[in-house]
Write an enzyme that holds these catalytic residues in place. Structure first.
Site, PDB file in Angstrom:
ATOM      1  N   ASN A   7       4.340  -1.574  -5.965  1.00 35.37           N
ATOM      2  CA  ASN A   7       2.915  -1.260  -5.908  1.00 35.37           C
ATOM      3  C   ASN A   7       2.770   0.242  -6.090  1.00 35.37           C
ATOM      4  O   ASN A   7       3.040   1.010  -5.167  1.00 35.37           O
ATOM      5  CB  ASN A   7       2.375  -1.727  -4.546  1.00 35.37           C
ATOM      6  N   TRP A   8       2.335   0.636  -7.277  1.00 34.85           N
ATOM      7  CA  TRP A   8       2.252   2.071  -7.565  1.00 34.85           C
ATOM      8  C   TRP A   8       1.037   2.733  -6.910  1.00 34.85           C
ATOM      9  O   TRP A   8       0.894   3.954  -6.972  1.00 34.85           O
ATOM     10  CB  TRP A   8       2.187   2.315  -9.079  1.00 34.85           C
ATOM     11  N   LYS A   9       0.137   1.916  -6.375  1.00 38.28           N
ATOM     12  CA  LYS A   9      -1.098   2.447  -5.765  1.00 38.28           C
ATOM     13  C   LYS A   9      -1.812   3.370  -6.763  1.00 38.28           C
ATOM     14  O   LYS A   9      -1.779   3.097  -7.961  1.00 38.28           O
ATOM     15  CB  LYS A   9      -0.780   3.146  -4.439  1.00 38.28           C
ATOM     16  N   HIS A  20      -4.540  -6.209   0.131  1.00 37.35           N
ATOM     17  CA  HIS A  20      -3.685  -5.138   0.658  1.00 37.35           C
ATOM     18  C   HIS A  20      -4.418  -4.418   1.796  1.00 37.35           C
ATOM     19  O   HIS A  20      -5.637  -4.240   1.738  1.00 37.35           O
ATOM     20  CB  HIS A  20      -3.340  -4.151  -0.461  1.00 37.35           C
ATOM     21  N   GLU A  59      -4.744  -1.443   2.554  1.00 36.90           N
ATOM     22  CA  GLU A  59      -5.543  -0.270   2.157  1.00 36.90           C
ATOM     23  C   GLU A  59      -6.889  -0.703   1.594  1.00 36.90           C
ATOM     24  O   GLU A  59      -7.890  -0.020   1.772  1.00 36.90           O
ATOM     25  CB  GLU A  59      -4.751   0.578   1.151  1.00 36.90           C
ATOM     26  N   GLU A  74       2.986  -7.337   5.545  1.00 36.81           N
ATOM     27  CA  GLU A  74       3.110  -5.883   5.608  1.00 36.81           C
ATOM     28  C   GLU A  74       2.457  -5.368   6.891  1.00 36.81           C
ATOM     29  O   GLU A  74       1.228  -5.219   6.947  1.00 36.81           O
ATOM     30  CB  GLU A  74       2.383  -5.241   4.420  1.00 36.81           C
ATOM     31  N   GLY A 134       3.986   3.237   4.427  1.00 37.41           N
ATOM     32  CA  GLY A 134       3.968   4.658   4.105  1.00 37.41           C
ATOM     33  C   GLY A 134       4.327   5.570   5.265  1.00 37.41           C
ATOM     34  O   GLY A 134       4.136   6.777   5.189  1.00 37.41           O
ATOM     35  N   SER A 192       7.503   0.571   4.173  1.00 40.45           N
ATOM     36  CA  SER A 192       8.640   1.499   4.196  1.00 40.45           C
ATOM     37  C   SER A 192       9.959   0.840   3.779  1.00 40.45           C
ATOM     38  O   SER A 192      11.015   1.140   4.343  1.00 40.45           O
ATOM     39  CB  SER A 192       8.750   2.168   5.564  1.00 40.45           C
ATOM     40  N   GLY A 220       5.945   0.225  -1.943  1.00 41.93           N
ATOM     41  CA  GLY A 220       5.042   1.285  -2.379  1.00 41.93           C
ATOM     42  C   GLY A 220       5.821   2.514  -2.812  1.00 41.93           C
ATOM     43  O   GLY A 220       6.349   2.579  -3.920  1.00 41.93           O
ATOM     44  N   GLY A 221       5.939   3.484  -1.908  1.00 40.96           N
ATOM     45  CA  GLY A 221       6.564   4.777  -2.221  1.00 40.96           C
ATOM     46  C   GLY A 221       7.890   4.678  -2.965  1.00 40.96           C
ATOM     47  O   GLY A 221       8.116   5.401  -3.948  1.00 40.96           O
TER      48      GLY A 221
HETATM   49  P1  PGA Z   1       5.316   1.647   1.344  1.00 36.35           P
HETATM   50  O1  PGA Z   1       4.024   0.773   0.923  1.00 36.35           O
HETATM   51  O2  PGA Z   1       6.514   0.965   0.724  1.00 36.35           O
HETATM   52  O3  PGA Z   1       5.054   3.007   0.753  1.00 36.35           O
HETATM   53  O4  PGA Z   1       5.374   1.643   2.815  1.00 36.35           O
HETATM   54  C1  PGA Z   1       4.084  -0.624   0.874  1.00 36.35           C
HETATM   55  C2  PGA Z   1       2.766  -1.179   0.408  1.00 36.35           C
HETATM   56  O5  PGA Z   1       1.722  -0.584   0.709  1.00 36.35           O
HETATM   57  O6  PGA Z   1       2.722  -2.213  -0.271  1.00 36.35           O
END
Ligand code: PGA
Length: 251
Positions: free
Chosen positions: A9-11, A101, A103, A173, A179, A213, A234-235
């Site tokens: 997930n590149w956000k 998600h 967010e 998640e 994050g 994470s 994500g990251g």
């Molecule tokens: P993260 O994000 O790996 O940066 O913790 C995961 C996500 O939001 O899907």
């Protein structure tokens, strides 16, 4: 060997040009990822077309690295300024879409009802929804993790029939793990997955990904758990060699 899934997930990161550059590098590393791992790249809307074209051109027919979006609207078209629909995503070769998600729930007030409508719309269009659920730190500390997560799953998927459920991916998640570098203990994550699988008939064989994470160093600990089928990342998906290394660990 069980099928594994790693979705990146590149956000809100990477332009179209940066996305194409990523694909070129990622595919070089991805050839050494074992066959049982399915890899999905989820760029922002503005990079979907360029990334999709780059994936098709470089991979030919047997495409192991798939294209996913990070959100969509539930209507197929209409007066919804700023929104994008399932047919529009399909048109760009999108096969997966992340829905619900945390967010989006947190910053864009996305409700369980919206996630339900979007999930249905994705399935109707033939796009595989990756439905994200997870508890806040407060809920966890109150001992309400499983109740909350199961309620989110039932709200999103409760209406689906068995055939539709077979086309769904769930991502667990924990919000506090996203994050933050504080990943959830794999055994605790597995216990939540177990509760998800048991909350309605038809979810026993659905792929469930852990997110929060995930890194190359901890991916293997998650997939060694009986109910965890991969990661929503994500990251650690933003670097092509890092994400390919992580995908190898998922095998
Ligand atoms: P993260 O994000 O790996 O940066 O913790 C995961 C996500 O939001 O899907």
């Amino acid at each position: 060997m069980r099928r594994r899934i790693c979705a990146g997930n590149w956000k809100m990161f990477k332009t179209a040009a940066e996305g194409v550059e990523y694909v070129e590098r990622f595919l070089e590393y991805a050839v050494s990822v074992p066959e049982n791992v399915e890899m999905i790249l989820c760029p922002p809307f503005t990079a979907l077309e360029a990334v999709g074209v780059a994936l098709r051109q470089s991979q030919g027919d047997d495409r192991r690295v798939k294209l996913g979006a990070q959100n969509m609207h539930w209507e197929t078209s209409g007066a919804y300024t700023g929104e994008v629909s399932a047919p529009m995503l399909l048109d760009l070769g999108v096969q997966y879409v992340i829905l619900g998600h945390s967010e989006r729930r947190r910053y864009f007030n996305e409700t369980d009802e919206a996630v339900r409508l979007k999930t249905q719309a994705a399935l109707n269009a033939g796009i595989t929804p990756i439905v994200a659920v997870g508890e806040s730190l407060e809920l966890r500390e109150d001992g309400k993790t499983q109740t909350h997560v199961v309620a989110q799953v039932l709200a999103a998927l409760g209406d689906l029939d068995t055939e539709q459920l077979q086309r769904v991916i769930v991502a667990y998640e924990p919000v506090w793990a996203i994050g933050t570098g504080k990943n959830c203990d794999p055994k605790e994550a597995n216990a939540v997955m177990r509760a998800i699988r048991g909350c309605m008939p038809g979810l026993q064989d659905v792929p469930i990904l852990y997110g929060g994470s995930v890194k190359p160093e901890n991916m293997a600990q998650y997939v060694s758990q009986p109910d965890i089928d991969g990661g929503l990342v994500g990251g650690a998906s933003l670097s092509p060699d890092g994400f390919a290394t992580l995908a190898k660990e998922a095998a």
